[in-house]
Design an enzyme around this catalytic site. Sequence first.
Site, PDB file in Angstrom:
ATOM      1  N   PHE A 126       0.847  -1.190   0.000  1.00 11.43           N
ATOM      2  CA  PHE A 126       0.000   0.000   0.000  1.00 11.43           C
ATOM      3  C   PHE A 126       0.885   1.244   0.000  1.00 11.43           C
ATOM      4  CE2 PHE A 126      -2.895   3.146   1.832  1.00 11.43           C
ATOM      5  CZ  PHE A 126      -4.032   2.907   1.081  1.00 11.43           C
ATOM      6  N   ASP A 198       2.431  -5.702   7.681  1.00  9.93           N
ATOM      7  CA  ASP A 198       1.196  -4.931   7.696  1.00  9.93           C
ATOM      8  C   ASP A 198       0.043  -5.918   7.514  1.00  9.93           C
ATOM      9  OD1 ASP A 198      -1.018  -3.323   7.322  1.00  9.93           O
ATOM     10  OD2 ASP A 198      -0.014  -1.912   5.990  1.00  9.93           O
ATOM     11  N   TYR A 223     -10.320  -0.503  10.770  1.00  9.61           N
ATOM     12  CA  TYR A 223     -11.566  -0.126  10.082  1.00  9.61           C
ATOM     13  C   TYR A 223     -11.948  -1.029   8.920  1.00  9.61           C
ATOM     14  CZ  TYR A 223      -7.863   2.461   7.610  1.00  9.61           C
ATOM     15  OH  TYR A 223      -6.683   2.815   6.978  1.00  9.61           O
ATOM     16  N   LYS A 224     -11.150  -2.023   8.599  1.00 12.91           N
ATOM     17  CA  LYS A 224     -11.507  -2.929   7.510  1.00 12.91           C
ATOM     18  C   LYS A 224     -12.277  -4.120   8.085  1.00 12.91           C
ATOM     19  CE  LYS A 224      -7.365  -1.614   4.879  1.00 12.91           C
ATOM     20  NZ  LYS A 224      -8.007  -0.620   4.009  1.00 12.91           N
ATOM     21  N   ARG A 373     -12.568  -4.584  -7.189  1.00  8.47           N
ATOM     22  CA  ARG A 373     -12.367  -5.411  -6.000  1.00  8.47           C
ATOM     23  C   ARG A 373     -13.712  -5.727  -5.343  1.00  8.47           C
ATOM     24  NH1 ARG A 373      -8.027  -2.870  -2.082  1.00  8.47           N
ATOM     25  NH2 ARG A 373      -9.711  -1.358  -1.865  1.00  8.47           N
TER      26      ARG A 373
END
Length: 402
Positions: A126, A198, A223-224, A373
């Site tokens: 990312f 990560d 938050y995912k 996605r």
Amino acid sequence: MESTREWAEKQDSEDPLSSFRAEFDLPPGVIQLNGNSLGPLHGGVPEALDRVVRREWGEHLIRGWSEDGWWDAPVRVGDRIGRLIGAGPGQTVVGESTSVQLFNALTAAARLRPERTVLVSDAANFPTDRYLAASVARTLGLRLVETTVDGLPGVLARHRGEVGPVLCGAVDFRTGELWDLVRTTAEVRAAGGIAVWDLSHAAGAVPVEVDAAGVDLAVGCGYKYLSGGPGAPAFLYAAARHHDTLDLPLTGWHGHVRPFDMADEFVPAPGIDRARTGTPHILSLLALEAALAPLERAGVAAVREKSLRLGDLLVRLLADRLPAPARPEVVTPAAHHRRGSHLALRCPDASSVSAALMERGIVTDARPPDLLRLCLNGLYVSYTDVFDAVTALGDVRKEMSG
């Protein structure tokens, strides 16, 4: 595996996780296939926040730190997340953003190997991870080497004796490819490096055993797949074997051995408490704590098993229901051990397709240049959701092709 809606409905009726969907406050008619970016709101979160705001903050005021457990929350919530990633107690702390935790972890990793001069970073990671790796390298005077995860063994061999921190993402955020955390960690440690992971696209979706794998440091957002809400605080895992020598760059007063002494010099607290920084964002932290409950009850392994089945169904439906000209290419590996919790489809018009699906109540997202996605979280995505999403995708692709 059949490819009819009736079959999907039957699977939903027999699904042991089906009851969890009703616990999330999803708008009527909306199919949430974007949990890899932002998990949906669990019904227990507003109630928890209302209690924190009205009673704990509103009535108890500063006594909330002691009477309501605010002070202990970073490590208490950290231990709950730790159990989800295979970490024993006292090794995970929650607070700050993912960026701050990454900076802390990478700098601390470099200080664990002060004689090493090379920082290795996943070239497909990312953007924030890559930006921070470059910044830490500049700050500490290290040489930054970027490589693919597949190319990492060669980099370790070429820079033998020089490699310190190695930062990788557990799941490719674009393609959904799952990397072999156990093998890669072993390779890094065998080369004398420090393995930093990560876990933002893995925690809560893919079974991870950081202790058993020998991971040195890890971070991840809240938050995912943890559904802690937009901007939810991130976690930092540090293996207990490093605690006595862990030298973190951000030395806030909450990480002091005696924080209320207001001492002139920083003396780190023992254990993972030294990874605390300043005053945590209590409202966001306690919202995340409330959001963990359904995942803890369901279990990551059960959620993972269903997610894989949903992914298999999606691939089958694409092959059965979309003619070749309109059928996107599935980029995510088919093998279960190489697949994360979202599937990436290659469409030349991915952004437009995602926007058109959104108008039909199907929430997906796109990543440049051409990837659509779809996150298949087994906690709240159903088999009929997948069927309806593929049907809508076929309609959108047909309309766009004229």
